[in-house]
Design a protein around this motif. Structure first.
Motif, PDB file in Angstrom:
ATOM      1  N   GLY A  27       0.545  34.043 -46.999  1.00 19.98           N
ATOM      2  CA  GLY A  27       0.980  35.529 -47.003  1.00 19.98           C
ATOM      3  C   GLY A  27       2.068  35.914 -48.397  1.00 19.98           C
ATOM      4  N   TYR A  28       2.029  34.868 -49.499  1.00 22.28           N
ATOM      5  CA  TYR A  28       2.937  35.028 -50.289  1.00 22.28           C
ATOM      6  C   TYR A  28       1.979  35.594 -51.679  1.00 22.28           C
ATOM      7  CZ  TYR A  28       5.786  31.831 -47.897  1.00 22.28           C
ATOM      8  OH  TYR A  28       6.711  31.108 -46.920  1.00 22.28           O
ATOM      9  N   ARG A  29       2.821  36.252 -52.377  1.00 23.91           N
ATOM     10  CA  ARG A  29       2.227  36.894 -53.535  1.00 23.91           C
ATOM     11  C   ARG A  29       1.802  36.206 -54.855  1.00 23.91           C
ATOM     12  NH1 ARG A  29       3.087  42.103 -52.239  1.00 23.91           N
ATOM     13  NH2 ARG A  29       2.460  41.673 -50.297  1.00 23.91           N
ATOM     14  N   SER A  30       2.783  35.238 -55.190  1.00 21.96           N
ATOM     15  CA  SER A  30       2.859  34.459 -56.463  1.00 21.96           C
ATOM     16  C   SER A  30       3.536  33.313 -56.083  1.00 21.96           C
ATOM     17  CB  SER A  30       3.565  35.214 -57.376  1.00 21.96           C
ATOM     18  OG  SER A  30       5.037  35.483 -56.966  1.00 21.96           O
ATOM     19  N   PHE A  31       3.367  32.248 -57.127  1.00 17.86           N
ATOM     20  CA  PHE A  31       4.065  30.974 -57.213  1.00 17.86           C
ATOM     21  C   PHE A  31       5.475  31.154 -57.709  1.00 17.86           C
ATOM     22  CE2 PHE A  31      -0.589  29.767 -57.230  1.00 17.86           C
ATOM     23  CZ  PHE A  31      -0.561  28.870 -55.999  1.00 17.86           C
ATOM     24  N   ARG A  32       6.300  30.120 -57.183  1.00 18.09           N
ATOM     25  CA  ARG A  32       7.737  30.145 -57.434  1.00 18.09           C
ATOM     26  C   ARG A  32       7.580  29.406 -58.845  1.00 18.09           C
ATOM     27  NH1 ARG A  32      10.931  28.659 -52.875  1.00 18.09           N
ATOM     28  NH2 ARG A  32      11.196  30.554 -51.583  1.00 18.09           N
ATOM     29  N   PRO A  33       8.896  29.574 -59.571  1.00 18.00           N
ATOM     30  CA  PRO A  33       8.902  28.886 -60.875  1.00 18.00           C
ATOM     31  C   PRO A  33       8.346  27.218 -60.830  1.00 18.00           C
ATOM     32  CG  PRO A  33      10.945  30.230 -60.623  1.00 18.00           C
ATOM     33  CD  PRO A  33       9.949  30.438 -59.313  1.00 18.00           C
ATOM     34  N   GLY A  34       7.748  26.899 -61.613  1.00 17.70           N
ATOM     35  CA  GLY A  34       7.496  25.545 -61.754  1.00 17.70           C
ATOM     36  C   GLY A  34       6.084  25.029 -60.757  1.00 17.70           C
ATOM     37  N   GLN A  35       5.919  25.732 -59.823  1.00 20.10           N
ATOM     38  CA  GLN A  35       4.961  25.263 -58.700  1.00 20.10           C
ATOM     39  C   GLN A  35       3.578  25.253 -59.276  1.00 20.10           C
ATOM     40  OE1 GLN A  35       5.508  28.181 -55.360  1.00 20.10           O
ATOM     41  NE2 GLN A  35       6.513  26.495 -54.331  1.00 20.10           N
ATOM     42  N   TRP A  36       3.127  26.228 -60.290  1.00 18.99           N
ATOM     43  CA  TRP A  36       1.769  26.549 -60.660  1.00 18.99           C
ATOM     44  C   TRP A  36       1.385  25.363 -61.722  1.00 18.99           C
ATOM     45  CZ3 TRP A  36      -3.001  26.861 -59.635  1.00 18.99           C
ATOM     46  CH2 TRP A  36      -3.632  26.895 -60.575  1.00 18.99           C
ATOM     47  N   PRO A  53      15.537  21.529 -56.496  1.00 15.19           N
ATOM     48  CA  PRO A  53      16.653  21.570 -55.349  1.00 15.19           C
ATOM     49  C   PRO A  53      16.050  21.917 -53.927  1.00 15.19           C
ATOM     50  CG  PRO A  53      16.457  23.617 -56.468  1.00 15.19           C
ATOM     51  CD  PRO A  53      15.866  23.088 -57.286  1.00 15.19           C
ATOM     52  N   THR A  54      16.618  21.677 -53.057  1.00 12.47           N
ATOM     53  CA  THR A  54      16.186  21.767 -51.468  1.00 12.47           C
ATOM     54  C   THR A  54      15.929  23.468 -51.435  1.00 12.47           C
ATOM     55  OG1 THR A  54      17.663  20.313 -50.979  1.00 12.47           O
ATOM     56  CG2 THR A  54      17.095  21.670 -49.117  1.00 12.47           C
ATOM     57  N   GLY A  55      14.666  23.645 -50.866  1.00 13.22           N
ATOM     58  CA  GLY A  55      14.438  25.188 -50.704  1.00 13.22           C
ATOM     59  C   GLY A  55      13.620  25.608 -51.968  1.00 13.22           C
ATOM     60  N   GLY A  57      10.841  24.821 -52.933  1.00  6.53           N
ATOM     61  CA  GLY A  57       9.328  25.309 -52.456  1.00  6.53           C
ATOM     62  C   GLY A  57       8.638  23.631 -53.118  1.00  6.53           C
ATOM     63  N   LYS A  58       9.101  22.660 -52.892  1.00  9.19           N
ATOM     64  CA  LYS A  58       8.414  21.456 -53.377  1.00  9.19           C
ATOM     65  C   LYS A  58       6.857  21.110 -52.548  1.00  9.19           C
ATOM     66  CE  LYS A  58      11.939  18.896 -52.695  1.00  9.19           C
ATOM     67  NZ  LYS A  58      12.971  19.920 -52.749  1.00  9.19           N
ATOM     68  N   SER A  59       7.069  21.574 -51.293  1.00 10.38           N
ATOM     69  CA  SER A  59       5.892  21.134 -50.451  1.00 10.38           C
ATOM     70  C   SER A  59       4.612  21.724 -51.037  1.00 10.38           C
ATOM     71  CB  SER A  59       6.190  21.549 -49.205  1.00 10.38           C
ATOM     72  OG  SER A  59       7.476  21.590 -48.708  1.00 10.38           O
ATOM     73  N   MET A  60       4.918  23.213 -51.570  1.00  9.23           N
ATOM     74  CA  MET A  60       3.515  23.975 -52.168  1.00  9.23           C
ATOM     75  C   MET A  60       3.107  23.172 -53.214  1.00  9.23           C
ATOM     76  SD  MET A  60       1.971  26.603 -51.483  1.00  9.23           S
ATOM     77  CE  MET A  60       2.928  27.788 -50.883  1.00  9.23           C
ATOM     78  N   GLY A 336      20.516  28.943 -46.335  1.00  9.27           N
ATOM     79  CA  GLY A 336      20.059  29.896 -47.317  1.00  9.27           C
ATOM     80  C   GLY A 336      18.619  29.282 -48.046  1.00  9.27           C
ATOM     81  N   ARG A 337      17.851  28.718 -47.454  1.00  5.21           N
ATOM     82  CA  ARG A 337      16.605  27.873 -47.912  1.00  5.21           C
ATOM     83  C   ARG A 337      15.700  29.043 -47.943  1.00  5.21           C
ATOM     84  NH1 ARG A 337      15.125  22.319 -45.790  1.00  5.21           N
ATOM     85  NH2 ARG A 337      13.986  22.395 -47.492  1.00  5.21           N
ATOM     86  N   ASP A 338      15.980  30.099 -47.511  1.00  2.75           N
ATOM     87  CA  ASP A 338      15.037  31.215 -47.269  1.00  2.75           C
ATOM     88  C   ASP A 338      15.165  32.246 -48.706  1.00  2.75           C
ATOM     89  OD1 ASP A 338      17.166  32.335 -46.438  1.00  2.75           O
ATOM     90  OD2 ASP A 338      16.380  32.966 -44.468  1.00  2.75           O
TER      91      ASP A 338
END
Ligand code: ADP
Ligand code: ZN
Length: 618
Positions: A27-36, A53-55, A57-60, A336-338
């Motif tokens: 249900g997410y629109r875009s990748f976070r910085p670095g993910q793609w 950093p923690t939160g 979005g490493k798992s993605m 505040g990981r969200d």
């Protein structure tokens, strides 16, 4: 094994497929910085190192390549069973087939999981390093592995702060499956550790992503320790401020964690404690109660650490100073990981420094650890933007003040501290280098303590000249004087204070000294509240109706109870906020809400849509 990219943006390109999967499952629109960048590298077969950093979005970074792979299962190495189980639960809640193999499962269950892997039914397999290295040679060569992900990869290095010898055996992976990409992920690694990770895992020309360690949503604060009653009041204030969310109160010892927990419970707060002295079952129960929201506050020692994967922790309070900035940053990073606003407050004191100094002496790496403690102390006493200090500690450039720390929000008033310093200096001079900070403060305040009289300190000229200030104020000011180099502390000689050449010049009136005005923790929070109310009024185009969010949280809680899973596994706070903004009325509108994938829309859509339609406040 993994199809090649057809060029960015092209229909059917890797990126387009990835974005479709991101929407459908998460249900997410875009990748976070670095993910793609990482996803693209790994999906095309390249090794990678990910530092976020923690939160962040490493798992993605490994989940998406696992989904993109047409066949095979991604093998994810993780050091903690609790961590694996949480991840598997979150994935399956999104409709992604995942499972874990570890020693807490029955062997029959583990076998069943492996059968699923062989049958191509599982996209992500979580496994402990022990287990992987014991089993990998028994896996049939035609069991297709799409990638290996090594979570908490810093555990492989002796340079890191959390070395786990079993991780070193992972160096055998590359040899066993040379063609399979390996992605190493961590939140804490300095340069040395990073290079060590690459060398030990035998990665070949890995793609490296070094994320920013900035967590702009965390409000940073530090106060002189207000004493047990003041700390309790502060934590009660946090609980009241976030009645539907949870927080962490870090304590230095088991005893103090238990004491804090008792006091909170006596005041009707749903709290529990967590430390290494509890039985594994009690720890597991505490962890679970926290995840599920049945307790609101955990009073914890540092034993409550890795594996706290709860995205909606709104505040962290350190009742004592951590020994270094690395630990501190990791501990506050649990809040505040969200990505929503969260607060981190540090209470510091000279007493902590003395205690931590002892640990340093016993650590066997005195020079390094003493320097780390010194940097932590400097952070606590800082009178410049705290985030800039943290970021520069991690070798990141920070050119602007952050606007979200106590120094930026309420710049401390400067006062002429020359006379204060002269009083303190004269007290130290007259006792000939025999006293430490606490005795000095007692002398200045004219304390009637027996020891003061026994040693004749009540007869010196300085006795009682500072009686107009409280003990807390004096402790803070003397702490600042130490930071500014007026005194030096002889840690090797009973922590006595020694006057420096700068101190001598101030005493003789040749030099002035500026100090920051003492700020009590209680004062500062209310001031901050006002500041926050102002910024919120200014910058949110679309204010969120907090009452409506609370209403949605109740719906989420009911669903979570029915399913026996933690509320944030149903939806994150960020999803509920977006839901409150959009107020969806149809299933299609519901799918547009942040964090609502297809499976969750099917499962929870009806309940939320009817709750929204029935909301009385409309
Ligand atoms: P880390 O392992 O780096 O601490 P996680 O992988 O647990 O972080 O991710 C933190 C949170 O961010 C999770 O709730 C995750 O679902 C969310 N997240 C990850 N990627 C995205 C994205 N592209 N868009 C929105 N949220 C994301
Ligand atoms: Zn700042």
């Amino acid at each position: 094994m993994i199809p090649q990219s057809k060029g960015p943006g092209a229909p059917g390109s890797l990126e387009e497929r990835a974005l479709a999967l991101l929407r459908r499952f998460y249900g997410y629109r875009s990748f976070r910085p670095g993910q793609w960048g990482v996803i693209e590298a790994v999906a095309s077969g390249r090794d990678a190192v990910v530092l976020m950093p923690t939160g962040g979005g490493k798992s993605m970074c490994y989940q998406m390549p696992a989904l993109l792979a047409e066949r095979g299962c991604a093998v994810v190495v993780s050091p903690l069973i609790a961590l694996m189980n949480d991840q598997v639960e979150a994935l399956t809640a999104n409709g992604i087939p995942a499972a874990a193999v570890h020693s807490n499962n029955s062997e029959a269950y583990n076998r069943e999981v492996m059968d699923g892997v062989y049958a191509g039914k599982i996209k992500l397999l979580y496994i402990s390093p022990e287990r992987l290295m014991a089993d990998i040679d028994r896996w049939s060569p035609d069991m297709p592995v799409s990638l290996f992900a090594i979570d908490e990869a810093h555990c492989i290095s002796q340079w890191g702060h959390d070395f786990r010898p079993v991780y070193t055996s992972l160096s055998g992976i590359k040899e066993r499956r040379p063609g399979v990409p390996v992605v190493a992920l961590t939140a804490t690694a300095d340069r040395l550790t990073r290079d060590d990770i690459v060398a030990q895992l035998r990665l070949r020309n890995p793609y490296c992503y070094l994320g920013s360690f900035d967590r702009p949503n965390l409000t940073l604060r530090a106060f002189p320790n207000p004493g047990p009653a003041g700390r309790l009041r502060y934590i009660m204030d946090m609980v009241r401020k976030y009645p539907h969310d949870s927080g962490l109160a870090y304590c230095l010892s088991r005893r103090s964690a238990e004491a804090m927990d008792e006091k909170l419970r006596a005041r009707g707060i749903r709290s529990c404690c967590y430390h290494a002295g509890l039985s594994p079952a009690a720890r597991e129960a505490a962890h679970k109660a926290f995840l599920h929201g049945t307790v609101q506050v955990v009073c914890a020692t540092v034993a409550f650490g890795m594996g706290v994967d709860k995205s909606n922790i709104r505040w962290v309070v350190h009742n004592n100073m951590p020994p270094n900035i690395e630990s501190y940053y990791q501990e506050i990073g649990r809040a505040g990981r969200d990505g929503l606003p969260a607060e981190a407050t540090l209470f510091y004191s000279y007493g902590d420094i003395i205690t931590l100094r002892q640990f340093v002496e016993e650590s066997g790496r005195v020079a390094v650890n003493a320097e780390k403690l010194r940097r932590m102390d400097a952070y606590a006493h800082a009178r410049v933007c705290r985030r800039r200090i943290l970021l520069s500690y991690f070798s990141e450039e920070a050119v602007r003040d952050c606007g979200n720390c106590d120094i930026c929000l309420n710049p401390p008033a400067r006062i002429d501290g020359t006379v204060l310093a002269q009083k303190a200096l004269s007290g130290v001079m007259r006792t000939q280098g025999r006293i430490g900070v606490f005795t000095l403060v007692d002398i200045l305040r004219g304390s009637q303590r027996q020891e003061i009289r026994r040693d004749g300190y009540d007869r010196i000229k300085t006795f009682g000249v500072g009686a107009d200030l409280s003990r807390e104020e004096w402790l803070d000011y003397v702490g600042q004087m130490i930071q500014l180099g007026v005194f030096e502390v002889a840690y090797d000689r009973g922590n006595v204070l020694m006057v420096t050449p700068l101190g001598m010049r101030i005493l003789r009136g040749e030099e002035r000294l500026e100090l920051s005005e003492y700020v009590a923790a209680s004062q500062a929070v209310s001031a901050r509240e006002a500041a926050r109310a102002m910024t919120e009024a200014h910058d949110s185009e679309m204010p969120v109706d907090e009452r409506f969010v609370d209403y949605l949280k109740q719906v989420r809680m009911e669903l979570a109870r029915e399913e026996g899973r933690p509320p944030f596994m149903v939806f994150s706070d960020a999803s509920l906020q977006d839901m409150a903004r959009r107020r969806p009325r149809t299933p299609a509108e519901f799918l547009d809400v942040f964090g609502v994938g297809e499976l969750k829309a099917r499962k929870y859509g009806r309940r939320f849509l009817s709750a929204i339609a029935e909301y009385p406040g409309r």
